[in-house]
Design a protein around this motif. Structure first.
Motif, PDB file in Angstrom:
ATOM      1  N   ASN A 109       0.824  -1.198   0.000  1.00  0.00           N
ATOM      2  CA  ASN A 109       0.000   0.000   0.000  1.00  0.00           C
ATOM      3  C   ASN A 109       0.865   1.258   0.000  1.00  0.00           C
ATOM      4  O   ASN A 109       0.584   2.231  -0.704  1.00  0.00           O
ATOM      5  CB  ASN A 109      -0.912  -0.040   1.227  1.00  0.00           C
ATOM      6  N   LEU A 110       1.960   1.211   0.777  1.00  0.00           N
ATOM      7  CA  LEU A 110       2.876   2.359   0.844  1.00  0.00           C
ATOM      8  C   LEU A 110       3.583   2.600  -0.479  1.00  0.00           C
ATOM      9  O   LEU A 110       4.082   3.693  -0.727  1.00  0.00           O
ATOM     10  CB  LEU A 110       3.941   2.104   1.909  1.00  0.00           C
TER      11      LEU A 110
ATOM     12  N   GLY B  57      10.502  -4.981  -9.665  1.00  0.00           N
ATOM     13  CA  GLY B  57      11.405  -5.901  -8.998  1.00  0.00           C
ATOM     14  C   GLY B  57      11.879  -5.350  -7.676  1.00  0.00           C
ATOM     15  O   GLY B  57      12.030  -6.087  -6.703  1.00  0.00           O
ATOM     16  N   LEU B  58      12.090  -4.027  -7.637  1.00  0.00           N
ATOM     17  CA  LEU B  58      12.552  -3.386  -6.409  1.00  0.00           C
ATOM     18  C   LEU B  58      11.588  -3.662  -5.260  1.00  0.00           C
ATOM     19  O   LEU B  58      12.001  -3.978  -4.137  1.00  0.00           O
ATOM     20  CB  LEU B  58      12.691  -1.874  -6.638  1.00  0.00           C
ATOM     21  N   ALA B  59      10.282  -3.561  -5.567  1.00  0.00           N
ATOM     22  CA  ALA B  59       9.278  -3.794  -4.522  1.00  0.00           C
ATOM     23  C   ALA B  59       9.401  -5.201  -3.965  1.00  0.00           C
ATOM     24  O   ALA B  59       9.345  -5.405  -2.750  1.00  0.00           O
ATOM     25  CB  ALA B  59       7.879  -3.582  -5.100  1.00  0.00           C
ATOM     26  N   VAL B  60       9.599  -6.174  -4.859  1.00  0.00           N
ATOM     27  CA  VAL B  60       9.705  -7.566  -4.413  1.00  0.00           C
ATOM     28  C   VAL B  60      10.931  -7.749  -3.524  1.00  0.00           C
ATOM     29  O   VAL B  60      10.869  -8.370  -2.463  1.00  0.00           O
ATOM     30  CB  VAL B  60       9.757  -8.523  -5.628  1.00  0.00           C
ATOM     31  N   VAL B  61      12.060  -7.137  -3.944  1.00  0.00           N
ATOM     32  CA  VAL B  61      13.284  -7.279  -3.150  1.00  0.00           C
ATOM     33  C   VAL B  61      13.113  -6.637  -1.771  1.00  0.00           C
ATOM     34  O   VAL B  61      13.471  -7.227  -0.747  1.00  0.00           O
ATOM     35  CB  VAL B  61      14.491  -6.666  -3.888  1.00  0.00           C
TER      36      VAL B  61
ATOM     37  N   GLU C 206       1.074   5.286  -5.426  1.00  0.00           N
ATOM     38  CA  GLU C 206       1.203   6.741  -5.549  1.00  0.00           C
ATOM     39  C   GLU C 206       0.460   7.444  -4.417  1.00  0.00           C
ATOM     40  O   GLU C 206       0.985   8.334  -3.758  1.00  0.00           O
ATOM     41  CB  GLU C 206       0.638   7.152  -6.901  1.00  0.00           C
ATOM     42  N   ASN C 207      -0.784   7.019  -4.201  1.00  0.00           N
ATOM     43  CA  ASN C 207      -1.581   7.606  -3.123  1.00  0.00           C
ATOM     44  C   ASN C 207      -1.876   6.541  -2.091  1.00  0.00           C
ATOM     45  O   ASN C 207      -2.349   5.471  -2.424  1.00  0.00           O
ATOM     46  CB  ASN C 207      -2.897   8.153  -3.672  1.00  0.00           C
ATOM     47  N   ASN C 208      -1.565   6.869  -0.850  1.00  0.00           N
ATOM     48  CA  ASN C 208      -1.829   5.905   0.202  1.00  0.00           C
ATOM     49  C   ASN C 208      -2.160   6.636   1.487  1.00  0.00           C
ATOM     50  O   ASN C 208      -2.303   7.859   1.508  1.00  0.00           O
ATOM     51  CB  ASN C 208      -0.630   4.972   0.378  1.00  0.00           C
TER      52      ASN C 208
ATOM     53  N   PHE D 174       3.700   9.585  -3.427  1.00  0.00           N
ATOM     54  CA  PHE D 174       4.937   8.800  -3.392  1.00  0.00           C
ATOM     55  C   PHE D 174       5.225   8.262  -4.785  1.00  0.00           C
ATOM     56  O   PHE D 174       4.314   8.108  -5.592  1.00  0.00           O
ATOM     57  CB  PHE D 174       4.782   7.626  -2.424  1.00  0.00           C
ATOM     58  N   PRO D 175       6.484   7.955  -5.072  1.00  0.00           N
ATOM     59  CA  PRO D 175       6.768   7.267  -6.336  1.00  0.00           C
ATOM     60  C   PRO D 175       6.149   5.861  -6.320  1.00  0.00           C
ATOM     61  O   PRO D 175       6.084   5.225  -5.279  1.00  0.00           O
ATOM     62  CB  PRO D 175       8.293   7.181  -6.357  1.00  0.00           C
ATOM     63  N   VAL D 176       5.695   5.424  -7.474  1.00  0.00           N
ATOM     64  CA  VAL D 176       5.086   4.092  -7.550  1.00  0.00           C
ATOM     65  C   VAL D 176       6.197   3.046  -7.648  1.00  0.00           C
ATOM     66  O   VAL D 176       6.989   3.072  -8.579  1.00  0.00           O
ATOM     67  CB  VAL D 176       4.177   3.973  -8.788  1.00  0.00           C
ATOM     68  N   ILE D 177       6.282   2.182  -6.662  1.00  0.00           N
ATOM     69  CA  ILE D 177       7.282   1.106  -6.718  1.00  0.00           C
ATOM     70  C   ILE D 177       6.587  -0.231  -6.905  1.00  0.00           C
ATOM     71  O   ILE D 177       7.147  -1.159  -7.455  1.00  0.00           O
ATOM     72  CB  ILE D 177       8.119   1.047  -5.421  1.00  0.00           C
ATOM     73  N   LYS D 178       5.337  -0.296  -6.441  1.00  0.00           N
ATOM     74  CA  LYS D 178       4.626  -1.577  -6.473  1.00  0.00           C
ATOM     75  C   LYS D 178       4.572  -2.125  -7.895  1.00  0.00           C
ATOM     76  O   LYS D 178       4.359  -1.388  -8.849  1.00  0.00           O
ATOM     77  CB  LYS D 178       3.205  -1.375  -5.946  1.00  0.00           C
TER      78      LYS D 178
END
Lengths: 279, 287
Positions: free
Chosen positions: A119-120, A148-152, A123-125, A141-145
């Motif tokens: 959730n974090l 690959g970065l999000a998974v790591v 973009e909007n949370n 926030f920047p979208v990371i979800k």
């Protein structure tokens, strides 16, 4: 006290054999046949099962698993060693409580933690909403979800405690007189660390790496939630194939995972003869 | 008389690392604090969501404790919570009792066989959850012709036993090693039968290991998702399975955040109790 109790372990050994070894035989059988689920009607032997390895999605998932697991292990190793060493050197009296701080997050539900972390990464949370209301501007926030970065990030935050604990245990076992001797012989702190402390803690590093690598490689919930379906690991493919009743492919891939796991068990048995280091 | 310069430590090759050392120590500590904070971000988010009046996880309404009071209003969640607590408590108690006897049995084995058994014991711990889950599902499916209604609480508890017993065994074994063997011999000399001595002498001596193993088993069991997912029957969800389903349907009610926060607080409490227990254990020992 030796003799009278040795019979007590027999039921457990039988239980382990039944529940741990028979399924492997069943999986091996399923992986070389074509069946309808588990029923044996219309059973045919499948000589082209190796084709699975040339299917693009499966090889990608396999390499993804190895890649993300190695990346997670290396990052957790660096961070975990740093934490374990700092706690080990800290002047706190009750080190158990300090370590507990690192284990505590593990005790809330893994899926909920992953979901709120995901959730974090949107973009909007919740946090951007609170910040926007406080500052009266639009914060995002920047979208990371989905990357690959999000998974790591998810894997490291989940499995880091498994790295900290064994390293800490190994560090604690080092005799302080060895370090004193090293300093007396004129080594600098860095040299002492590299030549005395680090080699003696490698056992903990090995255990920790295995405890992080194996679940990071085979899990499917974290890549599913944080990768939004963009990143498939081998666990996801196994989960999908069993969901769509393709027991044969699922078994084949499970066997592949098992081979890697057995390699891990073999390493543990080599490093640790008594088999008690895992905790 | 000529004045030779005074030799300093540096001219003998001594280098002063004090400043760099201090710098690295501070840097290390800052890093550790950053790691702790990031480990707790998800937990803080759970806490925040549990007091958020809006069911939408992307916006904050106002502070409320409603989700705590109506935690059990959603029936499927209530059932999942009850199932989780029930199966976890039953399997933890069973696992603790069984593992205590098994650990004593394993400890009594000759060394070589013991090492092989420990290798076998490590399989459920190191094996991938998904492979364990599928293995157990296959075994239980093979039993289906004999017991058509086997999938459900029974299989779930059996599966939990399968992966928690090894952990309890592992936490008891070191305590057995530490134990004074004379205690057992003395008991036998005094004429107690071996199995009575097991209960009266060995179990109290290894109680700290049993307790920590039990705690470990409970935490593994209560949080398990993957193995439960494959070994439970239709309609018998535990909390993790329920959450996974709800995430998929995007219908997670905030009550579950409230429950999770409560559970975290409870584990914090049990951790403190465990500390008290350990201290007591140490005081009882003669040094």
């Amino acid at each position: 006290m030796k003799k009278p109790f040795s019979r007590l372990s027999t039921p457990y050994i039988v239980w382990l054999f039944i529940l741990a070894l028979i399924p492997i035989v069943v999986m091996l059988f399923l992986s070389v046949t074509t069946t309808q689920g588990l029923s044996l009607d219309g059973l045919t032997f499948n000589s082209s099962f190796y084709q699975a390895f040339f299917e693009r999605s499966i090889t990608t998932a396999f390499f993804n698993s190895i890649y993300y697991a190695i990346l997670t292990t290396v990052i957790s190793l660096l961070l975990g060693y740093l934490v374990a060493y700092t706690v080990f050197r800290s002047k706190f009296k009750n080190k158990f409580l300090v370590l507990a701080i690192f284990i505590l997050p593990m005790w809330s539900n893994l899926l909920l933690r992953t979901e709120s972390l995901g959730n974090l990464m949107n973009e909007n949370n919740l946090i951007t909403d609170i910040l926007s209301k406080l500052l009266n501007t639009n914060v995002s926030f920047p979208v990371i979800k989905g990357s690959g970065l999000a998974v790591v990030i998810g894997l490291v935050l989940t499995y880091l405690p498994f790295m900290i604990l064994p390293i800490y245990t190994a560090l604690e076992k080092i005799d302080y007189s060895l370090e004193e001797a090293a300093l007396d012989l004129g080594l600098t702190d860095l040299q002492k660390f590299m030549k005395v402390v680090l080699p003696l803690s490698l056992k903990g590093v090995a255990t920790g790496s295995i405890l992080v690598f194996l679940p990071a490689m085979s899990g499917f919930a974290i890549p599913e939630i944080l990768g939004s379906g963009n990143i498939l690991l081998i666990g996801n493919i196994i989960e999908q194939s069993f969901r769509y009743m393709d027991y044969n492919l699922g078994s084949l891939l499970s066997i592949m995972v098992l081979l890697i796991i057995f390699l891990g068990i073999f390493v543990v048995a080599k490093v640790d003869k008594e088999g008690e280091m895992l905790l | 008389m000529t004045h030779y310069p005074k030799a300093t430590l540096e001219s003998y090759g001594y280098k002063d690392y004090k400043k760099t050392k201090k710098f690295f120590t501070v840097l290390r500590k800052v890093f550790v604090v950053v790691i702790v904070v990031s480990l707790y971000i998800p937990i803080l988010m759970l806490l925040l969501q549990s007091v958020n009046s809006s069911p939408n996880i992307n916006e904050f309404g106002h502070f409320t404790l409603d989700w705590y009071t109506n935690m059990f209003d959603v029936r499927s969640l209530k059932n999942a919570i009850i199932n989780t607590l029930l199966t976890s408590v039953i399997s933890t108690l069973l696992a603790t009792v069984i593992a205590t006897f098994m650990a004593v049995g394993i400890y009594a084995l000759p060394k070589q066989i013991r090492q092989r058994v420990m290798l076998l014991n490590n399989i459920p711990i190191l094996n991938a959850d998904i492979v364990t889950g599928i293995s157990l599902m296959l075994i239980f499916s093979l039993l289906l012709p004999l017991f058509p209604y086997i999938f459900g609480p029974v299989t779930l508890i059996m599966a939990h036993l399968f992966f928690t017993i090894p952990y309890v065994v592992l936490s008891i074994l070191p305590k057995l090693k530490e134990m004074d063997t004379n205690l057992m011999d003395a008991a036998l000399d005094l004429g107690i039968k071996p199995y009575k001595a097991l209960i009266k002498v060995i179990v109290p001596a290894i109680s700290a290991g049993i307790f920590s193993g039990m705690l470990l088993a409970l935490t593994m069991s209560i949080d398990d998702f993957v193995i439960s997912y494959y070994t439970t029957g239709n309609g018998f969800d535990n909390l993790s399975i329920w959450i996974y389903g709800s995430i998929g349907r995007k219908s997670l009610t905030p009550s579950v955040y409230a429950f999770s926060t409560l559970l975290t607080l409870m584990t914090l409490l049990s951790l403190t109790l465990y500390q008290v227990f350990i201290k007591k254990d140490k005081k009882g020992k003669i040094k």
